[in-house]
Design a protein around this motif. Structure first.
Motif, short mmCIF file in Angstrom:
data_model
loop_
_atom_site.label_atom_id
_atom_site.label_comp_id
_atom_site.label_asym_id
_atom_site.label_seq_id
_atom_site.Cartn_x
_atom_site.Cartn_y
_atom_site.Cartn_z
N GLN A 82 -4.60 9.61 -16.49
CA GLN A 82 -5.99 9.89 -16.17
C GLN A 82 -6.74 8.66 -15.65
N PHE A 83 -6.13 7.48 -15.82
CA PHE A 83 -6.77 6.24 -15.38
C PHE A 83 -6.10 5.63 -14.15
N ARG A 84 -5.02 6.22 -13.68
CA ARG A 84 -4.28 5.67 -12.54
C ARG A 84 -5.16 5.53 -11.30
N SER A 85 -6.10 6.41 -11.14
CA SER A 85 -6.95 6.35 -9.94
C SER A 85 -7.75 5.05 -9.87
N PHE A 86 -7.87 4.34 -10.98
CA PHE A 86 -8.60 3.08 -10.98
C PHE A 86 -7.78 1.94 -10.39
N TRP A 87 -6.46 1.94 -10.61
CA TRP A 87 -5.68 0.81 -10.14
C TRP A 87 -4.77 1.12 -8.95
N GLU A 88 -4.41 2.37 -8.73
CA GLU A 88 -3.50 2.67 -7.62
C GLU A 88 -4.05 2.25 -6.25
N PRO A 89 -5.34 2.48 -5.93
CA PRO A 89 -5.83 2.02 -4.63
C PRO A 89 -5.72 0.50 -4.47
N LYS A 90 -5.88 -0.23 -5.56
CA LYS A 90 -5.77 -1.68 -5.49
C LYS A 90 -4.32 -2.11 -5.21
N PHE A 91 -3.37 -1.42 -5.84
CA PHE A 91 -1.96 -1.71 -5.57
C PHE A 91 -1.59 -1.34 -4.14
N ASP A 92 -2.14 -0.24 -3.64
CA ASP A 92 -1.89 0.16 -2.26
C ASP A 92 -2.44 -0.89 -1.30
N ALA A 93 -3.64 -1.39 -1.58
CA ALA A 93 -4.24 -2.42 -0.74
C ALA A 93 -3.42 -3.71 -0.79
N LEU A 94 -2.92 -4.05 -1.97
CA LEU A 94 -2.08 -5.24 -2.12
C LEU A 94 -0.80 -5.08 -1.31
N ALA A 95 -0.18 -3.92 -1.37
CA ALA A 95 1.05 -3.67 -0.61
C ALA A 95 0.79 -3.81 0.89
N THR A 96 -0.36 -3.33 1.35
CA THR A 96 -0.72 -3.46 2.76
C THR A 96 -0.86 -4.93 3.15
N GLU A 97 -1.53 -5.71 2.32
CA GLU A 97 -1.70 -7.13 2.62
C GLU A 97 -0.38 -7.88 2.60
N ILE A 98 0.50 -7.54 1.69
CA ILE A 98 1.83 -8.17 1.65
C ILE A 98 2.58 -7.86 2.93
N ALA A 99 2.53 -6.59 3.35
CA ALA A 99 3.22 -6.20 4.59
C ALA A 99 2.64 -6.94 5.79
N ARG A 100 1.32 -7.10 5.85
CA ARG A 100 0.69 -7.85 6.94
C ARG A 100 1.16 -9.29 6.96
N GLY A 101 1.24 -9.88 5.77
CA GLY A 101 1.70 -11.28 5.67
C GLY A 101 3.14 -11.42 6.14
N LYS A 102 3.99 -10.47 5.78
CA LYS A 102 5.39 -10.52 6.21
C LYS A 102 5.49 -10.39 7.73
N ARG A 103 4.70 -9.48 8.29
CA ARG A 103 4.72 -9.31 9.75
C ARG A 103 4.23 -10.58 10.43
N ALA A 104 3.20 -11.19 9.89
CA ALA A 104 2.65 -12.41 10.47
C ALA A 104 3.67 -13.55 10.42
N ARG A 105 4.39 -13.66 9.31
CA ARG A 105 5.41 -14.72 9.18
C ARG A 105 6.57 -14.50 10.14
N ARG A 106 6.96 -13.25 10.36
CA ARG A 106 8.05 -12.96 11.30
C ARG A 106 7.65 -13.32 12.73
#
Length: 120
Positions: free
Chosen positions: A84-108
């Protein structure tokens, strides 16, 4: 007893950690927990009973032995409550995953020499 009341006890948490590694005879649990926490066989048996009755452990008979293992039912109840509390942190983890992917693309896209500050 509420699932979090069951899990709040360090002895019961440790028993679950041990059972998570492998199925264990009650005597093995008593020996390990007794040595670690300095409690009696009766006290360990009481903890095992609480874990069984609350759906965190199961027992099966094998001749004269009682073998204990983890039962997922108790953890499913915990997961449902936490759900019942997942909705509080899942968007933040999704945003973190997006930023990590952007960083990997930038490094490549950046030559190694520029990333390390060394000349090629």
């Amino acid at each position: 007893m509420h699932a979090f009341d069951v899990l709040s006890d360090p002895v019961r948490r440790r028993i679950l950690e041990l059972l998570g590694l492998k199925e264990m005879a009650s005597g093995e649990v008593v020996e390990a927990i007794g040595a670690e926490f300095g409690i009696t066989q009766a006290a360990v048996s009481q903890h095992l009973k609480v874990l069984r009755e609350s759906g965190f452990a199961r027992v099966r008979a094998q001749a004269q032995r009682r073998l204990y293992s983890v039962d997922t039912a108790g953890f499913q109840a915990v997961d449902a409550w936490i759900g019942q509390f997942r909705s509080f942190w899942e968007p933040k983890f999704d945003a973190l995953a997006t930023e990590i992917a952007r960083g990997k693309r930038a490094r490549r896209g950046t030559p190694m020499a520029r990333r390390t500050g060394k000349r090629a």
